[in-house]
Design a protein around this motif. Structure first.
Motif, PDB file in Angstrom:
ATOM      1  N   ILE A 136      57.872 -13.970 -10.166  1.00 47.14           N
ATOM      2  CA  ILE A 136      59.075 -14.281 -10.946  1.00 47.14           C
ATOM      3  C   ILE A 136      60.342 -13.839 -10.235  1.00 47.14           C
ATOM      4  CG2 ILE A 136      59.010 -12.180 -12.339  1.00 47.14           C
ATOM      5  CD1 ILE A 136      59.913 -15.687 -13.580  1.00 47.14           C
ATOM      6  N   ASN A 137      60.318 -12.699  -9.569  1.00 49.11           N
ATOM      7  CA  ASN A 137      61.512 -12.242  -8.850  1.00 49.11           C
ATOM      8  C   ASN A 137      61.885 -13.209  -7.730  1.00 49.11           C
ATOM      9  OD1 ASN A 137      61.932  -9.960 -10.388  1.00 49.11           O
ATOM     10  ND2 ASN A 137      60.783  -8.610  -9.023  1.00 49.11           N
ATOM     11  N   LEU A 138      60.894 -13.707  -7.043  1.00 49.23           N
ATOM     12  CA  LEU A 138      61.153 -14.649  -5.956  1.00 49.23           C
ATOM     13  C   LEU A 138      61.798 -15.928  -6.482  1.00 49.23           C
ATOM     14  CD1 LEU A 138      60.860 -15.404  -2.959  1.00 49.23           C
ATOM     15  CD2 LEU A 138      58.611 -16.334  -3.547  1.00 49.23           C
ATOM     16  N   TRP A 139      61.221 -16.507  -7.530  1.00 53.11           N
ATOM     17  CA  TRP A 139      61.740 -17.766  -8.051  1.00 53.11           C
ATOM     18  C   TRP A 139      63.092 -17.599  -8.730  1.00 53.11           C
ATOM     19  CZ3 TRP A 139      60.055 -21.819  -5.892  1.00 53.11           C
ATOM     20  CH2 TRP A 139      58.748 -21.870  -5.416  1.00 53.11           C
ATOM     21  N   ALA A 140      63.254 -16.524  -9.476  1.00 55.86           N
ATOM     22  CA  ALA A 140      64.552 -16.276 -10.116  1.00 55.86           C
ATOM     23  C   ALA A 140      65.621 -16.007  -9.061  1.00 55.86           C
ATOM     24  CB  ALA A 140      64.443 -15.097 -11.085  1.00 55.86           C
ATOM     25  N   GLY A 141      65.267 -15.251  -8.023  1.00 58.09           N
ATOM     26  CA  GLY A 141      66.214 -14.959  -6.954  1.00 58.09           C
ATOM     27  C   GLY A 141      66.628 -16.213  -6.199  1.00 58.09           C
ATOM     28  N   LEU A 142      65.672 -17.085  -5.937  1.00 62.19           N
ATOM     29  CA  LEU A 142      65.993 -18.335  -5.243  1.00 62.19           C
ATOM     30  C   LEU A 142      66.900 -19.228  -6.102  1.00 62.19           C
ATOM     31  CD1 LEU A 142      62.590 -19.183  -3.531  1.00 62.19           C
ATOM     32  CD2 LEU A 142      64.720 -18.451  -2.428  1.00 62.19           C
ATOM     33  N   ALA A 143      66.638 -19.247  -7.408  1.00 58.62           N
ATOM     34  CA  ALA A 143      67.486 -20.043  -8.305  1.00 58.62           C
ATOM     35  C   ALA A 143      68.904 -19.474  -8.340  1.00 58.62           C
ATOM     36  CB  ALA A 143      66.884 -20.070  -9.708  1.00 58.62           C
ATOM     37  N   MET A 144      69.031 -18.145  -8.429  1.00 55.69           N
ATOM     38  CA  MET A 144      70.351 -17.517  -8.441  1.00 55.69           C
ATOM     39  C   MET A 144      71.075 -17.755  -7.122  1.00 55.69           C
ATOM     40  SD  MET A 144      69.408 -13.918 -10.296  1.00 55.69           S
ATOM     41  CE  MET A 144      71.012 -13.195 -10.068  1.00 55.69           C
ATOM     42  N   LEU A 145      70.354 -17.649  -6.022  1.00 59.33           N
ATOM     43  CA  LEU A 145      70.943 -17.869  -4.704  1.00 59.33           C
ATOM     44  C   LEU A 145      71.424 -19.314  -4.558  1.00 59.33           C
ATOM     45  CD1 LEU A 145      71.521 -16.505  -1.991  1.00 59.33           C
ATOM     46  CD2 LEU A 145      69.240 -17.191  -1.253  1.00 59.33           C
ATOM     47  N   ALA A 146      70.613 -20.256  -5.015  1.00 62.09           N
ATOM     48  CA  ALA A 146      71.005 -21.671  -4.941  1.00 62.09           C
ATOM     49  C   ALA A 146      72.248 -21.937  -5.782  1.00 62.09           C
ATOM     50  CB  ALA A 146      69.853 -22.554  -5.402  1.00 62.09           C
ATOM     51  N   PHE A 147      72.301 -21.362  -6.990  1.00 64.87           N
ATOM     52  CA  PHE A 147      73.466 -21.560  -7.854  1.00 64.87           C
ATOM     53  C   PHE A 147      74.717 -20.933  -7.231  1.00 64.87           C
ATOM     54  CE2 PHE A 147      76.235 -20.200 -11.378  1.00 64.87           C
ATOM     55  CZ  PHE A 147      76.548 -21.450 -11.885  1.00 64.87           C
ATOM     56  N   GLY A 148      74.571 -19.743  -6.682  1.00 57.85           N
ATOM     57  CA  GLY A 148      75.710 -19.084  -6.041  1.00 57.85           C
ATOM     58  C   GLY A 148      76.236 -19.871  -4.858  1.00 57.85           C
ATOM     59  N   LEU A 149      75.341 -20.385  -4.043  1.00 53.62           N
ATOM     60  CA  LEU A 149      75.761 -21.185  -2.890  1.00 53.62           C
ATOM     61  C   LEU A 149      76.395 -22.501  -3.333  1.00 53.62           C
ATOM     62  CD1 LEU A 149      72.802 -20.532  -0.428  1.00 53.62           C
ATOM     63  CD2 LEU A 149      75.113 -19.546  -0.379  1.00 53.62           C
TER      64      LEU A 149
END
Length: 112
Positions: A73-86
């Motif tokens: 879950i940390n990996l997928w949530a982190g990737l989603a947050m990173l994509a949104f931030g970018l």
């Protein structure tokens, strides 16, 4: 150019000063609009936290993965947050904020 001297005709100094002042005021308004663009703040925070959570997800232990029923879950949530931030940062770069035009009757130097 002036036919006799080869120089450009003189421009009234008052007219030139007004144009310079208007250009400088426009540049200040534009810089302030870009500085306080909320997309930069949101994008920067989401990208930073997304990077941290993604790294936590990459290095999750077996116990942490089992707590999430086998999902990283940390990996997928982190990737989603990173994509949104970018996305937000890219949006701010590709479509920069423009300063609003001063309303009629308002002095453009009122904030200075």
């Amino acid at each position: 150019m002036d036919d006799n001297t080869g120089r450009a005709p003189e421009v009234e100094e008052g007219a030139e000063d007004t144009l310079v002042e208007e250009t400088e005021q426009e540049q200040r308004r534009s810089a302030a609009a870009r500085l306080f663009d909320i997309r930069r703040v949101i994008g920067g925070l989401f990208a930073a936290y997304g990077l941290i959570v993604t790294l936590m997800g990459v290095f999750d232990s077996k116990t942490e993965i089992d707590k999430a029923q086998g999902l990283r879950i940390n990996l997928w949530a982190g990737l989603a947050m990173l994509a949104f931030g970018l996305f937000m940062l890219g949006w701010a770069v590709l479509r920069p904020a423009e300063a609003p035009e001063p309303r009629d009757g308002e002095d453009a130097t009122a904030g200075d």
